[in-house]
Design an enzyme around this catalytic site. Structure first.
Site, mmCIF file in Angstrom:
data_model
loop_
_atom_site.group_PDB
_atom_site.id
_atom_site.type_symbol
_atom_site.label_atom_id
_atom_site.label_comp_id
_atom_site.label_asym_id
_atom_site.label_seq_id
_atom_site.Cartn_x
_atom_site.Cartn_y
_atom_site.Cartn_z
ATOM 1 N N ALA A 16 0.983 -1.341 0.123
ATOM 2 C CA ALA A 16 -0.141 0.051 0.373
ATOM 3 C C ALA A 16 1.021 1.260 0.043
ATOM 4 O O ALA A 16 2.222 1.400 0.924
ATOM 5 C CB ALA A 16 -1.197 0.207 0.856
ATOM 6 N N LYS A 20 3.136 1.841 -6.652
ATOM 7 C CA LYS A 20 3.317 0.591 -7.991
ATOM 8 C C LYS A 20 2.261 1.385 -9.016
ATOM 9 O O LYS A 20 1.907 1.665 -10.084
ATOM 10 C CB LYS A 20 2.950 -0.344 -7.288
ATOM 11 C CG LYS A 20 1.177 -0.325 -6.667
ATOM 12 C CD LYS A 20 1.117 -1.778 -6.106
ATOM 13 C CE LYS A 20 -0.857 -2.126 -5.349
ATOM 14 N NZ LYS A 20 -0.441 -0.844 -3.929
ATOM 15 N N THR A 40 -10.868 -1.017 -11.225
ATOM 16 C CA THR A 40 -11.525 -2.117 -10.832
ATOM 17 C C THR A 40 -12.392 -1.935 -9.330
ATOM 18 O O THR A 40 -13.023 -2.456 -8.704
ATOM 19 C CB THR A 40 -10.967 -3.507 -10.553
ATOM 20 O OG1 THR A 40 -9.728 -3.506 -9.007
ATOM 21 C CG2 THR A 40 -10.547 -4.441 -11.733
ATOM 22 N N GLY A 41 -12.458 -0.980 -8.963
ATOM 23 C CA GLY A 41 -12.395 -0.384 -7.499
ATOM 24 C C GLY A 41 -14.012 0.222 -7.542
ATOM 25 O O GLY A 41 -14.507 0.562 -8.327
ATOM 26 N N HIS A 55 -8.317 9.810 -7.838
ATOM 27 C CA HIS A 55 -7.346 9.659 -8.981
ATOM 28 C C HIS A 55 -7.840 9.307 -10.549
ATOM 29 O O HIS A 55 -7.107 9.567 -11.320
ATOM 30 C CB HIS A 55 -6.925 7.613 -8.918
ATOM 31 C CG HIS A 55 -6.339 7.434 -7.512
ATOM 32 N ND1 HIS A 55 -5.402 7.363 -7.933
ATOM 33 C CD2 HIS A 55 -6.810 7.231 -6.505
ATOM 34 C CE1 HIS A 55 -5.113 7.051 -6.614
ATOM 35 N NE2 HIS A 55 -6.504 6.968 -5.246
#
Length: 183
Positions: A16, A20, A40-41, A55
């Site tokens: 976390a 990445k 995918t969230g 984001h």
């Protein structure tokens, strides 16, 4: 040149807030291809909705976002093409979604791994490395850690490149020659 068999797949692993996703986005941006972001969230609460919006704003308008919480393999088959690059962020949230939707985890992860060899364009997958900490105290958490670890191993085996990111710094894991370790 035609690419197939996962020749243009990259797995980016890290903890976390390791950097990445930032690394994966930079990697994708540098291709110069049309950028597809498979998110995918899911926004199950206000805090997550805010994170998703932040984001998306940070990525900017040059990214096409496809939201998919469960049918990742089908979306990849549809979205991966020679003229574009796909970023899946992230496999950990996708796996959580499968778990909470009571899906057959081994079947769904096998399906994802099976489509890699036939992808028609480059694809970058982001996933959390969750097995480097303490052993979780409850069964559900231990089970999740185990399936996440297996998925990461399966994806790492099938992807052409694997990068581990720590403190924002990428460490190339694959391709690399296997060390000749002997006792």
């Amino acid at each position: 040149m035609t690419h197939s068999n996962g020749e243009r797949t990259t797995l980016v692993l890290g903890g976390a807030r390791s950097g990445k996703s930032r690394f994966a986005e930079k990697l994708v941006h540098e291709t110069g291809l049309q950028k597809i972001y498979i998110a995918t969230g899911a926004a199950h609460d206000d805090e997550m909705a805010s994170r998703i919006a932040t984001h998306k704003d940070q990525r900017g308008p040059s990214w096409l976002t496809v939201e998919e919480q469960l049918e990742l393999a089908a979306v990849l088959e549809n979205e991966c093409r020679q003229d574009r690059v796909v970023l899946v962020d992230c496999l950990t949230l996708w796996l959580s979604n499968l778990l909470f939707a009571d899906k057959d985890i081994p079947s769904e992860t096998a399906r994802l791994c099976a489509v890699l060899k036939d992808l028609q364009g480059p694809c970058v997958f982001v996933s959390n490395e969750v097995g480097m900490g303490i052993v979780p105290e409850n069964r559900l958490s231990r089970s999740f850690r185990d399936v996440q670890g297996r998925l990461n191993q399966d994806m790492a085996h099938r992807c052409q490149q694997v990068v581990f990111v720590a403190a924002g710094l990428p460490i190339l894991l694959k391709p690399t020659s296997q060390p000749d370790i002997k006792l």
